[in-house]
Enzyme design. Structure first.
Site, PDB file in Angstrom:
ATOM      1  N   ALA A  12      -3.396   0.775 -25.725  1.00 50.27           N
ATOM      2  CA  ALA A  12      -4.464   1.769 -25.665  1.00 50.27           C
ATOM      3  C   ALA A  12      -5.735   1.201 -26.289  1.00 50.27           C
ATOM      4  O   ALA A  12      -5.682   0.465 -27.279  1.00 50.27           O
ATOM      5  CB  ALA A  12      -4.021   3.024 -26.407  1.00 50.27           C
ATOM      6  N   TYR A  57      -0.608  -3.299 -21.551  1.00 46.55           N
ATOM      7  CA  TYR A  57      -1.920  -3.394 -22.199  1.00 46.55           C
ATOM      8  C   TYR A  57      -2.055  -2.194 -23.114  1.00 46.55           C
ATOM      9  O   TYR A  57      -1.892  -1.046 -22.674  1.00 46.55           O
ATOM     10  CB  TYR A  57      -2.998  -3.372 -21.111  1.00 46.55           C
ATOM     11  CG  TYR A  57      -4.354  -3.797 -21.597  1.00 46.55           C
ATOM     12  CD1 TYR A  57      -4.630  -5.136 -21.846  1.00 46.55           C
ATOM     13  CD2 TYR A  57      -5.360  -2.865 -21.809  1.00 46.55           C
ATOM     14  CE1 TYR A  57      -5.876  -5.537 -22.286  1.00 46.55           C
ATOM     15  CE2 TYR A  57      -6.612  -3.257 -22.256  1.00 46.55           C
ATOM     16  CZ  TYR A  57      -6.862  -4.595 -22.490  1.00 46.55           C
ATOM     17  OH  TYR A  57      -8.090  -4.994 -22.934  1.00 46.55           O
ATOM     18  N   HIS A 106       3.250  13.161 -12.296  1.00 44.20           N
ATOM     19  CA  HIS A 106       2.527  12.818 -13.525  1.00 44.20           C
ATOM     20  C   HIS A 106       2.422  14.086 -14.363  1.00 44.20           C
ATOM     21  O   HIS A 106       2.230  15.177 -13.809  1.00 44.20           O
ATOM     22  CB  HIS A 106       1.136  12.286 -13.155  1.00 44.20           C
ATOM     23  CG  HIS A 106       0.351  11.823 -14.335  1.00 44.20           C
ATOM     24  ND1 HIS A 106      -0.365  12.685 -15.136  1.00 44.20           N
ATOM     25  CD2 HIS A 106       0.186  10.591 -14.862  1.00 44.20           C
ATOM     26  CE1 HIS A 106      -0.943  11.987 -16.112  1.00 44.20           C
ATOM     27  NE2 HIS A 106      -0.629  10.724 -15.960  1.00 44.20           N
ATOM     28  N   GLU A 166       9.358  -6.156 -17.360  1.00 44.58           N
ATOM     29  CA  GLU A 166       8.154  -5.735 -18.087  1.00 44.58           C
ATOM     30  C   GLU A 166       8.365  -5.966 -19.577  1.00 44.58           C
ATOM     31  O   GLU A 166       9.397  -5.601 -20.127  1.00 44.58           O
ATOM     32  CB  GLU A 166       7.901  -4.244 -17.808  1.00 44.58           C
ATOM     33  CG  GLU A 166       6.654  -3.719 -18.480  1.00 44.58           C
ATOM     34  CD  GLU A 166       6.279  -2.334 -17.961  1.00 44.58           C
ATOM     35  OE1 GLU A 166       6.295  -2.122 -16.735  1.00 44.58           O
ATOM     36  OE2 GLU A 166       6.001  -1.470 -18.803  1.00 44.58           O
ATOM     37  N   LYS A 216      -4.910   5.315  -4.156  1.00 44.67           N
ATOM     38  CA  LYS A 216      -4.764   3.970  -4.731  1.00 44.67           C
ATOM     39  C   LYS A 216      -4.561   2.945  -3.604  1.00 44.67           C
ATOM     40  O   LYS A 216      -5.051   1.823  -3.680  1.00 44.67           O
ATOM     41  CB  LYS A 216      -3.582   3.946  -5.705  1.00 44.67           C
ATOM     42  CG  LYS A 216      -3.794   4.802  -6.953  1.00 44.67           C
ATOM     43  CD  LYS A 216      -2.545   4.818  -7.829  1.00 44.67           C
ATOM     44  CE  LYS A 216      -2.665   5.783  -8.988  1.00 44.67           C
ATOM     45  NZ  LYS A 216      -1.519   5.761  -9.894  1.00 44.67           N
TER      46      LYS A 216
HETATM   47  P1  FAD Z   1      -4.312   7.813 -12.177  1.00 51.27           P
HETATM   48  O1  FAD Z   1      -3.736   7.335 -10.904  1.00 51.27           O
HETATM   49  O2  FAD Z   1      -5.759   7.572 -12.368  1.00 51.27           O
HETATM   50  O3  FAD Z   1      -3.952   9.343 -12.294  1.00 51.27           O
HETATM   51  C1  FAD Z   1      -4.048  10.069 -13.506  1.00 51.27           C
HETATM   52  C2  FAD Z   1      -4.085  11.570 -13.247  1.00 51.27           C
HETATM   53  O4  FAD Z   1      -5.228  11.880 -12.523  1.00 51.27           O
HETATM   54  C3  FAD Z   1      -2.926  12.118 -12.438  1.00 51.27           C
HETATM   55  O5  FAD Z   1      -2.680  13.436 -12.836  1.00 51.27           O
HETATM   56  C4  FAD Z   1      -3.428  12.118 -11.063  1.00 51.27           C
HETATM   57  O6  FAD Z   1      -2.709  13.038 -10.279  1.00 51.27           O
HETATM   58  C5  FAD Z   1      -4.863  12.487 -11.303  1.00 51.27           C
HETATM   59  N1  FAD Z   1      -5.748  11.896 -10.290  1.00 51.27           N
HETATM   60  C6  FAD Z   1      -6.054  10.598 -10.118  1.00 51.27           C
HETATM   61  N2  FAD Z   1      -6.886  10.428  -9.073  1.00 51.27           N
HETATM   62  C7  FAD Z   1      -7.106  11.649  -8.577  1.00 51.27           C
HETATM   63  C8  FAD Z   1      -7.884  12.138  -7.510  1.00 51.27           C
HETATM   64  N3  FAD Z   1      -8.605  11.309  -6.717  1.00 51.27           N
HETATM   65  N4  FAD Z   1      -7.902  13.456  -7.282  1.00 51.27           N
HETATM   66  C9  FAD Z   1      -7.199  14.278  -8.063  1.00 51.27           C
HETATM   67  N5  FAD Z   1      -6.453  13.880  -9.102  1.00 51.27           N
HETATM   68  C10 FAD Z   1      -6.398  12.603  -9.357  1.00 51.27           C
HETATM   69  N6  FAD Z   1      -0.517   2.858 -19.993  1.00 51.27           N
HETATM   70  C11 FAD Z   1      -1.158   1.968 -20.804  1.00 51.27           C
HETATM   71  O7  FAD Z   1      -1.996   2.378 -21.640  1.00 51.27           O
HETATM   72  N7  FAD Z   1      -0.896   0.613 -20.747  1.00 51.27           N
HETATM   73  C12 FAD Z   1       0.003   0.102 -19.852  1.00 51.27           C
HETATM   74  O8  FAD Z   1       0.212  -1.114 -19.821  1.00 51.27           O
HETATM   75  C13 FAD Z   1       0.699   1.007 -18.967  1.00 51.27           C
HETATM   76  N8  FAD Z   1       1.602   0.561 -18.068  1.00 51.27           N
HETATM   77  C14 FAD Z   1       2.234   1.448 -17.227  1.00 51.27           C
HETATM   78  C15 FAD Z   1       3.170   0.958 -16.294  1.00 51.27           C
HETATM   79  C16 FAD Z   1       3.832   1.835 -15.430  1.00 51.27           C
HETATM   80  C17 FAD Z   1       4.820   1.279 -14.417  1.00 51.27           C
HETATM   81  C18 FAD Z   1       3.579   3.233 -15.510  1.00 51.27           C
HETATM   82  C19 FAD Z   1       4.297   4.183 -14.595  1.00 51.27           C
HETATM   83  C20 FAD Z   1       2.670   3.727 -16.443  1.00 51.27           C
HETATM   84  C21 FAD Z   1       1.990   2.846 -17.295  1.00 51.27           C
HETATM   85  N9  FAD Z   1       1.062   3.303 -18.249  1.00 51.27           N
HETATM   86  C22 FAD Z   1       0.410   2.413 -19.080  1.00 51.27           C
HETATM   87  C23 FAD Z   1       0.823   4.763 -18.434  1.00 51.27           C
HETATM   88  C24 FAD Z   1      -0.367   5.286 -17.609  1.00 51.27           C
HETATM   89  O9  FAD Z   1      -1.585   4.762 -18.102  1.00 51.27           O
HETATM   90  C25 FAD Z   1      -0.366   6.811 -17.742  1.00 51.27           C
HETATM   91  O10 FAD Z   1       0.783   7.341 -17.139  1.00 51.27           O
HETATM   92  C26 FAD Z   1      -1.619   7.525 -17.246  1.00 51.27           C
HETATM   93  O11 FAD Z   1      -1.582   8.867 -17.735  1.00 51.27           O
HETATM   94  C27 FAD Z   1      -1.728   7.631 -15.727  1.00 51.27           C
HETATM   95  O12 FAD Z   1      -2.029   6.435 -15.188  1.00 51.27           O
HETATM   96  P2  FAD Z   1      -2.289   6.286 -13.596  1.00 51.27           P
HETATM   97  O13 FAD Z   1      -2.638   4.868 -13.412  1.00 51.27           O
HETATM   98  O14 FAD Z   1      -1.206   6.850 -12.805  1.00 51.27           O
HETATM   99  O15 FAD Z   1      -3.599   7.203 -13.430  1.00 51.27           O
END
Ligand code: FAD
Length: 316
Positions: A47, A45, A173, A13, A189
């Site tokens: 913010a 990517y 998370h 990455e 997901k």
């Molecule tokens: P989600 O899966 O949408 O979840 C976010 C929160 O909502 C969690 O608390 C989850 O439990 C809750 N949630 C989601 N869906 C539901 C549901 N249906 N019901 C109840 N609760 C729910 N950030 C960036 O800005 N740019 C990047 O390039 C980037 N790359 C990353 C790469 C990796 C490998 C990782 C681990 C993280 C990365 N992040 C990046 C950070 C990420 O955007 C944050 O951690 C963000 O807070 C959560 O993203 P997520 O995709 O897991 O969100």
């Protein structure tokens, strides 16, 4: 075939550069990383889409100038549905077929339950669905006759050609209310069409291995790559803990604090990452995803420590 002589699947990455000098250094780094034979190199990517153009430039470089697959991180932050669709189409038009769909983080100082920063898409699952939808709209609809069915059913055969990864959190998370919620989110997901996950960094193999066990028992089927982050200085450790919300790994922290030289600290970080990698691989991890911090030497040393010997790159 991988350029490594051991059968270890790995990926890297990197993040988009902020200056012209950093951009030129990054292309050299990418050349070295690509020469090691990764499954893919992913590009983060920023913010609010702040890195949109530079991310795409780096992805184009990986795709056009190396043999590695380029994986684009995309977020839900700040986009309307139409803007997000347009962005996905732009990346697909550039030939990108691998994505990491993440929600994105709230700006600093925002309340934990504030979602106003997001835009029309509210979760990574919705972004996964949108990527599939946009991809499906781009390819011709193909009728496939399924023998035994009274009428022909149409399927879009191109749908499975997009690789869509998502984030997974072995230690939860930071906004998650329970371990169950993290697994449920991962299942959501998967249902949305993700076919790979990459974990947040962690410091103990058991964090990852017990998470995998819980995810598998709940029905998560896709590969979950462990995200391995080399921690090569006390400053980097502090910064990582601040950003990720992970707990302080006491043993690593003390080792780094007492080591006086930068070279010694770097070696401590590499050795720690090698042990962690070996332990998760021994426990059944399908490969390693290495956070490269836009440098090749540290992550390539970790691979070497794991028994994979990247072929030395013949580069200027
Ligand atoms: P989600 O899966 O949408 O979840 C976010 C929160 O909502 C969690 O608390 C989850 O439990 C809750 N949630 C989601 N869906 C539901 C549901 N249906 N019901 C109840 N609760 C729910 N950030 C960036 O800005 N740019 C990047 O390039 C980037 N790359 C990353 C790469 C990796 C490998 C990782 C681990 C993280 C990365 N992040 C990046 C950070 C990420 O955007 C944050 O951690 C963000 O807070 C959560 O993203 P997520 O995709 O897991 O969100």
């Amino acid at each position: 075939m991988s350029a490594c002589d051991a059968r270890l699947a790995f990926s890297f990455e990197v993040y988009p550069p902020k200056t012209v000098a950093a951009a030129s250094a990054l292309t050299r780094t990418i050349d070295h990383l690509a020469a090691a034979g990764p499954e893919f190199i992913s590009v983060t990517y920023g913010a609010n889409g702040s890195s949109r153009n530079s991310s795409l430039d780096v992805l184009r470089y990986i795709k056009d100038q190396t043999s590695a697959d380029a994986m684009a991180h995309l977020t839900c932050v700040g986009s309307s549905h139409t803007e997000a669709s347009r962005l996905i189409r732009e990346f697909l038009d550039a030939g990108i077929r691998s994505f990491l769909a993440v929600r994105g983080d709230a700006p600093q100082g925002a309340a934990p339950d504030d979602t106003t920063f997001l835009g029309d898409l509210h979760s990574a699952g919705e972004l996964v669905q949108l990527i599939h939808r946009v991809q499906a709209e781009r390819v011709p609809y193909t009728e496939t006759v399924i023998p035994g069915l009274p009428s022909a059913r149409g399927v879009k055969t191109e749908r499975s050609k997009v690789r869509i990864g998502v984030a997974a959190f072995p230690n939860g998370h930071p906004n998650s209310r329970s371990v169950t919620q993290d697994i449920d989110t991962l299942l959501a997901k998967q249902a949305a069409g993700a076919n790979l996950a990459i974990t947040q960094l962690f410091f103990h193999a058991d964090d990852y291995l017990s998470f995998i066990q819980r995810a598998r028992s709940a029905g998560v089927l896709f590969p979950i790559l462990p995200g391995i982050m080399p921690v090569t200085s006390p400053n980097r450790l502090r910064r990582i803990l601040q950003l990720s919300g992970e707990k302080l790994p006491a043993e690593l922290s003390i080792e780094l604090e007492v080591e006086p030289t930068e070279q010694g600290q770097r070696q401590i970080g590499i050795d720690y990452a090698v042990r962690l990698s070996q332990d998760v691989l021994a426990g059944g991890a399908p490969g390693l995803h290495l956070y490269a911090f836009n440098q090749h030497d540290t992550v390539l040393s970790i691979l070497e420590g794991c028994g994979a010997r990247p072929v030395p790159a013949a580069m200027p």
